[in-house]
Every structure is written in structure tokens, then in C-alpha cells.
Design a protein around this motif. Structure first.
Motif, PDB file in Angstrom:
ATOM      1  N   GLY A  12       0.964  -1.347  -0.023  1.00  0.00           N
ATOM      2  CA  GLY A  12      -0.150   0.173   0.229  1.00  0.00           C
ATOM      3  C   GLY A  12       0.732   1.399  -0.061  1.00  0.00           C
TER       4      GLY A  12
ATOM      5  N   LEU B  74      -0.113   0.313  -8.538  1.00  0.00           N
ATOM      6  CA  LEU B  74      -0.044  -0.039  -7.150  1.00  0.00           C
ATOM      7  C   LEU B  74       0.137  -1.519  -7.529  1.00  0.00           C
ATOM      8  CD1 LEU B  74      -0.665   2.203  -3.965  1.00  0.00           C
ATOM      9  CD2 LEU B  74       1.646   1.838  -4.713  1.00  0.00           C
TER      10      LEU B  74
ATOM     11  N   LEU C 150      -0.292  -5.044  -4.775  1.00  0.00           N
ATOM     12  CA  LEU C 150      -0.627  -5.399  -3.630  1.00  0.00           C
ATOM     13  C   LEU C 150      -0.161  -7.169  -3.324  1.00  0.00           C
ATOM     14  CD1 LEU C 150      -4.171  -3.284  -2.347  1.00  0.00           C
ATOM     15  CD2 LEU C 150      -1.710  -2.167  -1.872  1.00  0.00           C
TER      16      LEU C 150
ATOM     17  N   THR D 150      -9.189   5.442  -2.606  1.00  0.00           N
ATOM     18  CA  THR D 150      -8.814   5.665  -1.649  1.00  0.00           C
ATOM     19  C   THR D 150      -9.780   4.991  -0.489  1.00  0.00           C
ATOM     20  OG1 THR D 150      -7.848   7.539  -1.598  1.00  0.00           O
ATOM     21  CG2 THR D 150      -8.383   7.157  -0.029  1.00  0.00           C
TER      22      THR D 150
ATOM     23  N   VAL E  76      -4.474   2.725   0.842  1.00  0.00           N
ATOM     24  CA  VAL E  76      -4.202   3.200  -0.277  1.00  0.00           C
ATOM     25  C   VAL E  76      -4.522   4.323  -0.616  1.00  0.00           C
ATOM     26  CG1 VAL E  76      -4.625   2.666  -2.371  1.00  0.00           C
ATOM     27  CG2 VAL E  76      -4.193   0.671  -1.613  1.00  0.00           C
TER      28      VAL E  76
END
Length: 117
Positions: free
Chosen positions: A9, A18, A20, A90, A113
């Protein structure tokens, strides 16, 4: 006991990416489904993506075409590749794993995040 350790994150600009990761350890010989959920402030925890032991995948409509879930059974790890991130992505992202023999499921500790310019 089962432990789930999440990583990956962070803060990213809109349009960024991103990845994870969630690694399972402990009594994990009977892992079935693995998935990711997210919870934004003031909201309920919702499914983002889930992958079954046989590899079939399910995605929330809001992330289809942008996020990809995958798993490495040899490493007992599930991944979430997130591309074209938006501010509405988010949230705190949680890993979830369930087991075919007991029906139990476990949650990770969550990873934040944040998508913001």
C-alpha cells in the motif's frame, strides 16, 4: 493458526499503479479462495476481487479492466495489481482467505491505499 501479512500500500497519484501482496502462513494446507476487500472511511467493507482455488476470478464492477487479481499457490500468496488508480479507490485494503475443510476465513491487518495529487 493462520497469519496473513499484507504489503504494497501507499500514496500514489491518480492514474498511477500499485501492487498489493498478501502472504499466508501457519496452518494453511487447505486454502480455498483468496481475495481483497476495501473499506473507505465511513463505508462498509466491500469486495474488490476474489480468486478461487481453481483460478476463477470475480471483480467489483468499479475495478473491472483496471485491477487484476492473481495467486501463487507455491508461495501461498495473493496479489492485486491496481492500475489507472482513481481518488475513489482510496481505502484500507484487506486480504481475506478461506479454507475448504473448516469453512473458516481469516483477515489481514489491512494496508492503506491513498490516491491523491
Amino acid at each position: 493458526q493462520v497469519q496473513l501479512v499484507e504489503s504494497g500500500g501507499g500514496l500514489v497519484q491518480p492514474g498511477g499503479s500499485l501492487r498489493l501482496s498478501c502472504a499466508a502462513s501457519g496452518s494453511i494446507s487447505s486454502i480455498n479462495g483468496m481475495g481483497w476487500y476495501r473499506q473507505a472511511t465511513g463505508n462498509q467493507r466491500d469486495l474488490v476481487a476474489r480468486i478461487a482455488a481453481i483460478g476463477s476470478k470475480k471483480y467489483a464492477d468499479s475495478v473491472k479492466g483496471r485491477f487484476t487479481i492473481s495467486r501463487d499457490n507455491a508461495k501461498n500468496t495473493v496479489y492485486l495489481q491496481m492500475n489507472s488508480l482513481k481518488p475513489e479507490d482510496t481505502a484500507v485494503y484487506y486480504c481475506n482467505v478461506d479454507f475448504w475443510d473448516t469453512g473458516d476465513d481469516y483477515w489481514g491487518q489491512g494496508t492503506q491505499v491513498t490516491v491523491s495529487s
